[in-house]
Scaffold this motif. Structure first.
Motif: not given
Length: 506
Positions: A147, A151, A153-159, A166, A501
């Protein structure tokens, strides 16, 4: 690479082309002969206080390996930052140090590649401890871009879904799981010091037991029978007390086929422990001290800050009955009213509770009191509080009080409004236990999916005689939430349960 942005697909394609070129040119594209002599943290701890002049005198040659997180190419010289499991350190390379060909190859390597370097320590003009490379090799080619460094890795779902990314990108996440490991290591050490034997019990059970929960069901082909993933190790650990191991504990994975929330994951970790010739009062004292010492070892203090509020584990934990806790929030309700099923039912309906759900349709006074406590008092218990003397109706494995047969010698520990531990003086009367199992089986037949099965072998074990015993379970995930200041249980579980997914391909 389905569902990737076009620019990311393009970057992956470029990296695959680089890998193809490397395969044609190199004998080993993913070499396995690289052995770093040091870690970044140990290098910084030992040499960061040295001056530029002293480092020249020391002339220390060493090697490290790590993921390239930053890269700056400046003509005949380049800088890069490598990250290993312990931290980050800068490397410097030029044509003279590693050779023109190696330096030129490095210029085509990507952020995220794993690199091995050997060289001498020095400090830059800005005073940053660095390694002047004399040898450099590509250890692993990264095909997917990290990433954006600004910025993160801001998307919590992706983390949660891509925990590996992450952990690469977020120091805070790495520190959380390092601290989690420290927590379990500390608990083990304290249990051993207290004379407990660590044991392992089955994760597949022919009969689910030890808690009121809906199990996951599987099938064993060779035995031609259904099996259940463990909802709790309790009944097996108490069999060991019968067998003569007087203090046992297990840090175990449990599985409950229930909802997911910031406090619940269907697969979770508990530490359960049992001590012969103790009762629930001893257990409360021991649990309190255990959590206090763990907090001090892991956090440096028994006074914590959780989500901006102080949590004090230093003093003696409060001890309240369920009715006392309810009245602290609703002093207008009298003790007599809280002993009246009709009154509690009416208040629960006002609070929007579904009393027609399976398992609640024929609820007695004890179940109604528990439902009211959970609805209006539990979340308010911020400071450590033992709720004691649970009704027999909701405690099928706990010993009844000698002074009041309607309540049990049981506690639950609440901190920050959530249950952390559950313990009680164990029921060791086999005839009483058999009767309670029968009552649970009847509740299950009436539609309560979380009611217990009748476990004939456990009753048989009790018939051989179990000494008076105290047992407790501590929720490790929730304890980790407390000690790492995390509001969501998924933040302290490396790979939490997520919906699969859709349409994801290689």
């Amino acid at each position: 690479m389905n569902d990737l942005p076009l620019d990311e697909n393009h970057l992956i394609a470029e990296r695959r082309e680089k890998l193809t070129t490397l395969r044609k040119a190199a004998k080993a594209v993913f070499p396995n002969d690289l052995r770093p002599s040091h870690r970044a943290k140990s290098i910084l701890e030992r040499y960061d206080s040295e001056t530029r002049e002293s480092l020249e005198t020391i002339n220390q040659t060493l090697s490290i390996a790590g993921r390239m997180m930053l890269k700056r190419v400046q003509g005949k010289a380049s800088f890069a930052t490598l990250q290993d499991a312990s931290g980050r350190i800068q490397i410097y390379l030029n044509d003279e140090g590693v050779g023109v060909d190696t330096h030129e190859a490095f210029k085509h390597w990507d952020i995220g590649d794993i690199v091995w370097v050997e060289g001498v320590l020095f400090k830059t003009m800005k005073g940053e401890l660095s390694i002047r490379a004399s040898a450099l090799r590509l250890a692993t080619k990264s095909l997917r871009p990290l990433p954006d460094k600004f910025h993160g890795l801001a998307d919590q779902e992706i983390r949660y879904r891509q925990r590996y990314v992450d952990l690469i990108m977020n120091q805070e996440s790495r520190e959380t799981f390092l601290k989690r490991s420290h927590i379990t290591t500390t608990l083990r050490q304290l249990m051993h010091e207290a004379g407990f034997l660590e044991v392992e019990t089955p994760m597949m059970h022919p009969i689910p037991g030890g808690a009121s929960a809906k199990p996951f069901v599987t099938h064993h082909n060779s035995l031609a029978q259904d099996m259940y993933l463990r909802i709790a190790p309790e009944l097996y650990l108490k069999r060991l007390i019968v067998g003569g191991f007087e203090r046992v504990f297990e840090i175990n994975r449990n599985f409950r086929n229930e909802g997911i929330s910031p406090r619940h994951n269907p697969e979770f970790t508990m530490m359960e422990f049992y001590a012969a010739y103790t009762d629930y009062r001893w257990l409360m004292d021991f649990t309190e001290q255990l959590l206090r010492e763990t907090a001090i070892a892991v956090c440096g203090s028994a006074k914590l800050t959780y989500q901006g509020q102080i949590v004090d584990l230093e003093g003696r934990f409060a001890r309240l009955t369920m009715v006392e806790a309810i009245r602290n929030e609703h002093p207008q309700w009298s003790v007599e009213q809280l002993s009246d099923s009709a009154f509690i039912t009416a208040e629960l309906r006002k609070l929007g509770e579904d009393l027609d759900a399976p398992g609640r349709r024929h609820a007695g006074l004890g179940s109604l009191q528990l439902a009211l406590f959970e609805a209006c008092a539990e979340s308010k218990l911020w400071q450590p509080t033992f709720i004691v003397d649970y009704p027999v109706e909701v405690s099928p494995l706990a010993r009844a009080s000698d002074s009041n047969p309607l309540i049990t010698e049981r506690f639950e520990l609440f901190i920050t409004g959530r249950e952390i531990a559950n313990g009680f003086s164990e029921l060791n009367d086999p005839e009483d236990q058999a009767a309670r199992f029968h009552a649970q089986a009847a509740a299950k037949d009436a539609g309560d999916e979380e009611a217990m099965f009748y476990d004939a072998d456990y009753v048989r074990a009790l018939e051989y005689g179990m000494p008076p015993t105290g047992g407790c379970g501590i929720g490790i995930d929730r304890l980790c939430m407390l000690l790492t200041d995390r509001a969501n249980i998924r933040d302290v579980i490396l790979f939490p349960a997520l919906k699969r997914e859709e349409h994801f391909g290689a």
